[in-house]
Design a protein around this motif. Structure first.
Motif, mmCIF file in Angstrom:
data_model
loop_
_atom_site.group_PDB
_atom_site.id
_atom_site.type_symbol
_atom_site.label_atom_id
_atom_site.label_comp_id
_atom_site.label_asym_id
_atom_site.label_seq_id
_atom_site.Cartn_x
_atom_site.Cartn_y
_atom_site.Cartn_z
ATOM 1 N N ALA A 394 12.595 9.536 -15.134
ATOM 2 C CA ALA A 394 12.361 8.559 -16.192
ATOM 3 C C ALA A 394 12.766 9.087 -17.561
ATOM 4 O O ALA A 394 13.149 8.302 -18.441
ATOM 5 C CB ALA A 394 10.879 8.169 -16.214
ATOM 6 N N ASN A 395 12.726 10.393 -17.768
ATOM 7 C CA ASN A 395 12.963 10.971 -19.093
ATOM 8 C C ASN A 395 14.337 11.606 -19.245
ATOM 9 O O ASN A 395 14.552 12.397 -20.160
ATOM 10 C CB ASN A 395 11.888 12.020 -19.403
ATOM 11 N N THR A 396 15.279 11.250 -18.371
ATOM 12 C CA THR A 396 16.623 11.833 -18.450
ATOM 13 C C THR A 396 17.678 10.756 -18.310
ATOM 14 O O THR A 396 17.611 9.930 -17.394
ATOM 15 C CB THR A 396 16.843 12.893 -17.347
ATOM 16 N N ALA A 397 18.664 10.762 -19.204
ATOM 17 C CA ALA A 397 19.786 9.824 -19.141
ATOM 18 C C ALA A 397 21.099 10.600 -19.193
ATOM 19 O O ALA A 397 21.149 11.735 -19.673
ATOM 20 C CB ALA A 397 19.713 8.821 -20.290
ATOM 21 N N GLY A 398 22.179 9.945 -18.714
ATOM 22 C CA GLY A 398 23.476 10.603 -18.574
ATOM 23 C C GLY A 398 23.612 11.134 -17.165
ATOM 24 O O GLY A 398 22.792 11.951 -16.728
ATOM 25 N N THR A 399 24.619 10.669 -16.422
ATOM 26 C CA THR A 399 24.691 10.955 -14.991
ATOM 27 C C THR A 399 24.701 12.444 -14.679
ATOM 28 O O THR A 399 23.909 12.934 -13.860
ATOM 29 C CB THR A 399 25.931 10.295 -14.372
ATOM 30 N N SER A 400 25.597 13.195 -15.314
ATOM 31 C CA SER A 400 25.671 14.630 -15.025
ATOM 32 C C SER A 400 24.361 15.314 -15.365
ATOM 33 O O SER A 400 23.847 16.138 -14.599
ATOM 34 C CB SER A 400 26.824 15.274 -15.797
ATOM 35 N N LYS A 401 23.805 14.972 -16.522
ATOM 36 C CA LYS A 401 22.553 15.588 -16.946
ATOM 37 C C LYS A 401 21.418 15.211 -16.000
ATOM 38 O O LYS A 401 20.601 16.057 -15.622
ATOM 39 C CB LYS A 401 22.211 15.162 -18.372
ATOM 40 N N LYS A 402 21.383 13.940 -15.592
ATOM 41 C CA LYS A 402 20.301 13.457 -14.743
ATOM 42 C C LYS A 402 20.340 14.123 -13.365
ATOM 43 O O LYS A 402 19.315 14.585 -12.850
ATOM 44 C CB LYS A 402 20.404 11.931 -14.605
ATOM 45 N N ILE A 403 21.523 14.178 -12.771
ATOM 46 C CA ILE A 403 21.646 14.775 -11.443
ATOM 47 C C ILE A 403 21.354 16.265 -11.495
ATOM 48 O O ILE A 403 20.652 16.811 -10.634
ATOM 49 C CB ILE A 403 23.040 14.503 -10.853
ATOM 50 N N PHE A 404 21.855 16.935 -12.510
ATOM 51 C CA PHE A 404 21.640 18.382 -12.573
ATOM 52 C C PHE A 404 20.224 18.731 -13.014
ATOM 53 O O PHE A 404 19.714 19.796 -12.653
ATOM 54 C CB PHE A 404 22.688 19.045 -13.472
ATOM 55 N N ARG A 405 19.561 17.861 -13.778
ATOM 56 C CA ARG A 405 18.149 18.123 -14.066
ATOM 57 C C ARG A 405 17.322 17.967 -12.794
ATOM 58 O O ARG A 405 16.404 18.749 -12.542
ATOM 59 C CB ARG A 405 17.612 17.200 -15.156
ATOM 60 N N SER A 406 17.649 16.963 -11.981
ATOM 61 C CA SER A 406 16.980 16.830 -10.686
ATOM 62 C C SER A 406 17.250 18.073 -9.836
ATOM 63 O O SER A 406 16.367 18.572 -9.142
ATOM 64 C CB SER A 406 17.471 15.569 -9.961
ATOM 65 N N GLY A 407 18.510 18.567 -9.920
ATOM 66 C CA GLY A 407 18.854 19.794 -9.218
ATOM 67 C C GLY A 407 18.050 20.984 -9.712
ATOM 68 O O GLY A 407 17.583 21.814 -8.925
ATOM 69 N N MET A 408 17.855 21.065 -11.026
ATOM 70 C CA MET A 408 17.047 22.155 -11.589
ATOM 71 C C MET A 408 15.597 22.053 -11.124
ATOM 72 O O MET A 408 14.935 23.068 -10.887
ATOM 73 C CB MET A 408 17.102 22.125 -13.116
ATOM 74 N N THR A 409 15.095 20.820 -11.009
ATOM 75 C CA THR A 409 13.744 20.626 -10.496
ATOM 76 C C THR A 409 13.625 21.190 -9.091
ATOM 77 O O THR A 409 12.652 21.880 -8.746
ATOM 78 C CB THR A 409 13.379 19.133 -10.493
ATOM 79 N N MET A 410 14.640 20.928 -8.263
ATOM 80 C CA MET A 410 14.604 21.427 -6.891
ATOM 81 C C MET A 410 14.844 22.938 -6.831
ATOM 82 O O MET A 410 14.344 23.610 -5.934
ATOM 83 C CB MET A 410 15.649 20.696 -6.041
ATOM 84 N N ILE A 411 15.584 23.476 -7.806
ATOM 85 C CA ILE A 411 15.728 24.932 -7.879
ATOM 86 C C ILE A 411 14.377 25.554 -8.225
ATOM 87 O O ILE A 411 13.963 26.561 -7.629
ATOM 88 C CB ILE A 411 16.802 25.324 -8.913
ATOM 89 N N GLY A 412 13.677 24.951 -9.195
ATOM 90 C CA GLY A 412 12.337 25.426 -9.526
ATOM 91 C C GLY A 412 11.400 25.340 -8.343
ATOM 92 O O GLY A 412 10.611 26.264 -8.076
ATOM 93 N N PHE A 413 11.481 24.230 -7.610
ATOM 94 C CA PHE A 413 10.692 24.061 -6.395
ATOM 95 C C PHE A 413 11.012 25.161 -5.385
ATOM 96 O O PHE A 413 10.115 25.732 -4.753
ATOM 97 C CB PHE A 413 10.989 22.683 -5.804
ATOM 98 N N SER A 414 12.292 25.468 -5.250
ATOM 99 C CA SER A 414 12.723 26.488 -4.294
ATOM 100 C C SER A 414 12.277 27.885 -4.711
ATOM 101 O O SER A 414 11.890 28.704 -3.865
ATOM 102 C CB SER A 414 14.248 26.453 -4.132
ATOM 103 N N VAL A 415 12.337 28.171 -6.015
ATOM 104 C CA VAL A 415 11.843 29.459 -6.510
ATOM 105 C C VAL A 415 10.370 29.624 -6.144
ATOM 106 O O VAL A 415 9.940 30.680 -5.676
ATOM 107 C CB VAL A 415 12.030 29.566 -8.038
ATOM 108 N N ALA A 416 9.605 28.539 -6.352
ATOM 109 C CA ALA A 416 8.185 28.570 -5.996
ATOM 110 C C ALA A 416 7.986 28.797 -4.500
ATOM 111 O O ALA A 416 7.079 29.524 -4.082
ATOM 112 C CB ALA A 416 7.517 27.267 -6.429
ATOM 113 N N CYS A 417 8.847 28.171 -3.715
ATOM 114 C CA CYS A 417 8.725 28.292 -2.261
ATOM 115 C C CYS A 417 9.235 29.631 -1.748
ATOM 116 O O CYS A 417 8.992 29.985 -0.591
ATOM 117 C CB CYS A 417 9.455 27.137 -1.571
#
Length: 492
Positions: A394-417
């Motif tokens: 909801a808080n991200t606009a711009g396709t490249s930015k949006k997809i890669f921020r989602s990617g960063m979220t999953m990287i953070g998730f993976s670091v935690a895991c």
């Protein structure tokens, strides 16, 4: 925020030097008129999306969660007989390390190529890898398949977050993300039942856990082929929508979300903004890591922890069922509350409190029943990842930015895991007190981290309310980021 609908004629008048820079749906909007849509017709269109798109998202998330969790259930089925020391924990670590490695590459592919077909191909590939687990009998071979599985499964959450953002408004997104995220709980229940059932299946040549991996791999492959042909790549190419329905969705999403649908042109400036200019990027990343260490812990070791309480392998498999039901209840309640009332900051904070209580009880370790109930409480903080998905989208606009921020979220998730399973070192068995203490501390830290992000969102909106800057015509279709679009407002 402007409440006017997108004007087709004004789009035509807008000077565009390179349409590949902008939203893929722009040309469709230019060529079609937007007819007035009644409230009843609007509800009917959303129901159609819920009937066709939402079940696909649910099935994808269900399979990716179940497939990666099969290793956890295989722990009660004899797979650890081939492993020594910390090798079982290392298998989980390798999965998430490869997830991190694959995330930027997969995110780029999902943007540059047709979204539905690309996601379907990745599902087929990870299904093949799941089936290959059945022929792995050594630590080295298991490390290879876990590495490949992590790379291919890194497409799932990013793809689903992107698709949700394309078809639904922000308030609709959080409700639908809640629905497909509860498939984690459903998969937990199904995984426990499958583990219990397949423990009774043995052949001369295959052990029960090998048969389980083979069957689930074949199911995933078949579903991936279905996704390739069934899942649309974007709103304007959706086979099940009529022209006026596509126009309604485009107007509704663009006008309310101001995040566009999808541009196939990769923009390095979006990535630079994400990493170096956006003040929300690293607080979101930090929150994701801290909140999901508990997920990494219980995602791989919930069966092992349950066994340490004194339950046998059959009981330990069945005792995973209530945790699945809890995940479903927690996610549905939290996401529906946010969809109806907002206040995502406060609702997320409330999810960390039960986990803090559960961690304290596990450290005290009163008795077998108290321990298992405390273990169930840990799933509340673990489920906060769904609200993080929704908040980031909801808080991200711009396709490249949006997809890669989602990617960063999953990287953070993976670091935690990666961190989570490594907390369970063999020398601290069977109580694993260091792991329980880390879970307690990280969940406590999540509360001020969440408050900080909410405060940043609120203050940024207040600054923008004071601006008088006028955005150009049709800015909704120009693939602007949330920093470039001064009419964008953050949810908190």
């Amino acid at each position: 925020m402007s409440s006017e609908k997108i004007s087709t004629s004004s789009v035509r008048e807008h000077s565009i030097s390179d349409e590949s820079e902008f939203d893929n749906a722009l040309q469709f909007v230019k060529e079609n008129n937007d007819d007035e849509t009644s409230p009843e017709e609007a509800r009917r269109i959303v129901r159609k999306l819920d009937f066709i798109i939402l079940p696909l998202l649910c099935c994808i998330y269900f399979l990716q969660f179940l497939d990666k969790s099969l290793l956890n259930y295989a722990a009660a089925m004899g797979i650890k007989k081939n492993l020594q020391g910390n090798e079982f924990a290392n298998l989980s670590t390798m999965f998430y390390a490869s997830y991190i490695f694959g995330e930027p590459i997969i995110s780029y592919i999902l943007q540059r190529f047709p979204l539905g077909k690309s996601l379907g191909v990745f599902i087929v590939l990870w299904g093949v890898v799941v089936a290959c687990h059945a022929v792995c009998s050594t630590y080295a071979s298991l490390m290879i398949v876990r590495t490949l599985l992590g790379i291919f499964e890194s497409s799932s959450a990013v793809g689903l977050i992107t698709i949700s953002g394309i078809y639904y408004t922000k308030s609709q997104q959080v409700a639908r993300m809640g629905i497909w995220s509860v498939m984690a709980g459903t998969a937990t229940i199904v995984g426990g039942l499958l583990s219990f059932a397949f423990q009774h299946v043995n052949t001369v040549h295959f052990k029960s856990w090998q048969i389980l991996f083979l069957v689930m791999g074949l199911v995933t492959i078949a579903f991936g082929i279905f996704v390739i042909f069934y899942l649309p790549d974007n709103v304007h190419t959706a086979w099940f929508l009529k022209k006026h329905e596509k126009m309604y969705i485009l107007n509704n999403v663009v006008r309310k979300n101001q995040t566009g649908t999808k541009s196939s042109k990769f923009k390095i400036k979006h990535i630079k903004e994400l990493l170096f200019k956006d003040k929300f990027t690293w607080p979101y990343f930090f929150l994701t890591v801290c909140s999901q260490i508990v997920t990494g812990a219980i995602g791989t070791f919930s069966v092992t922890i349950t066994l340490s309480f004194g339950f046998d392998s059959y009981q330990s498999a069945l005792l995973q069922l209530p945790s699945g039901a809890l995940i479903i209840i927690i996610i549905l309640i939290a996401t529906q509350l946010v969809a109806k009332f907002g206040h995502i900051t406060y609702i997320m904070i409330s999810m960390f409190i039960p986990t803090i209580i559960g961690a304290i009880v596990l450290i005290i370790a009163p008795n077998r029943i108290g321990n298992i109930l405390a273990l169930y409480l840990l799933y509340s903080g673990s489920s906060a990842i769904t609200l993080i998905y929704a908040w980031v989208s909801a808080n991200t606009a711009g396709t490249s930015k949006k997809i890669f921020r989602s990617g960063m979220t999953m990287i953070g998730f993976s670091v935690a895991c990666i961190i989570g399973p490594q907390l369970f070192q063999s020398n601290s068995a069977p109580q694993y007190h260091p792991a329980k203490i880390v879970i307690l501390v990280t969940q406590c830290v999540c509360i001020p981290a969440t408050l900080l992000i909410g405060w940043l969102c609120k203050t940024e909106n207040q600054k923008r309310d004071q601006l008088s800057e006028k955005m150009p015509e049709n800015f909704e279709f120009l693939d602007l980021t949330d920093l470039e679009n001064k009419e964008f407002r953050y949810v908190y």
